[in-house]
Design a protein around this motif. Structure first.
Motif, PDB file in Angstrom:
ATOM      1  N   GLU A 179     -18.933  -6.614  31.121  1.00  0.00           N
ATOM      2  CA  GLU A 179     -18.133  -7.328  31.265  1.00  0.00           C
ATOM      3  C   GLU A 179     -17.655  -6.387  32.798  1.00  0.00           C
ATOM      4  O   GLU A 179     -17.434  -6.026  33.298  1.00  0.00           O
ATOM      5  N   LEU A 180     -16.420  -7.499  32.918  1.00  0.00           N
ATOM      6  CA  LEU A 180     -16.219  -7.128  34.396  1.00  0.00           C
ATOM      7  C   LEU A 180     -14.535  -5.410  34.311  1.00  0.00           C
ATOM      8  O   LEU A 180     -15.017  -4.871  34.873  1.00  0.00           O
ATOM      9  N   ASP A 181     -14.414  -5.599  32.701  1.00  0.00           N
ATOM     10  CA  ASP A 181     -13.534  -4.220  32.722  1.00  0.00           C
ATOM     11  C   ASP A 181     -13.900  -3.329  31.590  1.00  0.00           C
ATOM     12  O   ASP A 181     -13.393  -3.191  30.917  1.00  0.00           O
ATOM     13  N   GLY A 182     -14.803  -3.423  30.996  1.00  0.00           N
ATOM     14  CA  GLY A 182     -15.700  -2.415  30.451  1.00  0.00           C
ATOM     15  C   GLY A 182     -16.302  -0.881  31.043  1.00  0.00           C
ATOM     16  O   GLY A 182     -15.355  -0.970  31.484  1.00  0.00           O
ATOM     17  N   VAL A 183     -16.731  -0.611  29.831  1.00  0.00           N
ATOM     18  CA  VAL A 183     -16.094   0.927  29.792  1.00  0.00           C
ATOM     19  C   VAL A 183     -17.840   0.867  31.425  1.00  0.00           C
ATOM     20  O   VAL A 183     -18.591   0.389  31.895  1.00  0.00           O
ATOM     21  N   SER A 184     -17.097   1.959  31.884  1.00  0.00           N
ATOM     22  CA  SER A 184     -18.013   2.107  33.115  1.00  0.00           C
ATOM     23  C   SER A 184     -17.740   3.960  33.359  1.00  0.00           C
ATOM     24  O   SER A 184     -17.448   5.227  32.257  1.00  0.00           O
ATOM     25  N   TYR A 185     -19.257   4.280  33.154  1.00  0.00           N
ATOM     26  CA  TYR A 185     -19.971   6.118  33.155  1.00  0.00           C
ATOM     27  C   TYR A 185     -19.136   6.984  34.554  1.00  0.00           C
ATOM     28  O   TYR A 185     -20.213   6.203  35.164  1.00  0.00           O
ATOM     29  N   GLN A 186     -18.801   7.290  34.610  1.00  0.00           N
ATOM     30  CA  GLN A 186     -18.179   8.249  36.245  1.00  0.00           C
ATOM     31  C   GLN A 186     -18.729   9.346  35.568  1.00  0.00           C
ATOM     32  O   GLN A 186     -18.480  10.658  35.066  1.00  0.00           O
ATOM     33  N   ALA A 187     -19.008   9.894  37.466  1.00  0.00           N
ATOM     34  CA  ALA A 187     -19.547  11.618  37.686  1.00  0.00           C
ATOM     35  C   ALA A 187     -18.765  11.853  39.239  1.00  0.00           C
ATOM     36  O   ALA A 187     -19.343  10.524  39.740  1.00  0.00           O
ATOM     37  N   ALA A 188     -17.764  12.428  38.671  1.00  0.00           N
ATOM     38  CA  ALA A 188     -17.234  12.835  40.100  1.00  0.00           C
ATOM     39  C   ALA A 188     -18.339  13.945  41.368  1.00  0.00           C
ATOM     40  O   ALA A 188     -19.392  14.346  40.531  1.00  0.00           O
ATOM     41  N   PHE A 189     -17.631  13.856  42.590  1.00  0.00           N
ATOM     42  CA  PHE A 189     -18.373  14.423  43.297  1.00  0.00           C
ATOM     43  C   PHE A 189     -17.346  14.766  44.718  1.00  0.00           C
ATOM     44  O   PHE A 189     -16.562  13.396  45.444  1.00  0.00           O
ATOM     45  N   GLN A 190     -17.831  15.645  45.756  1.00  0.00           N
ATOM     46  CA  GLN A 190     -16.851  15.888  46.402  1.00  0.00           C
ATOM     47  C   GLN A 190     -17.975  16.393  47.770  1.00  0.00           C
ATOM     48  O   GLN A 190     -18.020  17.600  47.829  1.00  0.00           O
TER      49      GLN A 190
END
Length: 166
Positions: A93-104
């Motif tokens: 899906e275009l607007d489905g669930v996204s697993y995210q990890a932050a980094f800087q």
């Protein structure tokens, strides 16, 4: 051992990447993924809060080698001092669930950022979804980069590679 997902050493490496910015909901932020002649890609643009906006992102379908799985994602990047998120989508899906990890990453220097699979948080439109299972990298269908968190103004994240740590 690492398995490459993306190496950004040719113009063709960025051909499948496309922007999904807050313009989809009336905002004015903008981004793009482009090849740099020095042999890397650049995720760049400008973030604005105008019209309740505040995010910019790029995505690409995952190539077959990413379906092998892994315990972490390894990004070779040069930052600008801002915080970014690396995302993996397991659905089509275009607007489905996204697993995210932050980094800087540090500003102005090439570095390797390792994001453990266990650190990826399931989200939908920026909201955390506590009821979903942990990320299964072998189910990845799409990868992406995102900037948000009210970091107004221009941004630029250079990339040499995205790999899986096996």
């Amino acid at each position: 051992m690492t398995t490459p997902i993306c190496r950004f050493d040719t113009p063709e490496a960025v051909a499948g990447w496309y922007a999904i910015d807050d313009r989809v909901m009336g905002g004015v932020s903008g981004s793009r993924m482009a090849f740099h002649t020095e042999g890397h890609a650049a995720f760049s643009g400008s973030l604005s809060l105008t019209n309740n906006g505040g995010f910019a992102s790029v995505r690409s379908p995952v190539i077959a080698s990413a379906s092998v799985g892994g315990s972490a994602c390894l990004l070779t990047v040069r930052g600008d001092g801002k915080r970014y998120k690396f995302s993996i989508r397991t659905g089509a899906e275009l607007d489905g669930v996204s697993y995210q990890a932050a980094f800087q990453p540090p500003a102005g220097e090439w570095t390797r950022i390792e994001l453990a699979v266990a650190d990826f948080i399931p989200t939908w439109r920026g909201r955390v979804l506590d009821h979903l299972p942990p990320l299964a990298v072998s189910s990845a269908r799409q990868v992406g980069l995102l900037i948000a968190d009210r970091q107004v103004g221009p941004f630029k994240l250079d990339l040499r590679a995205i790999e899986l740590v096996g």
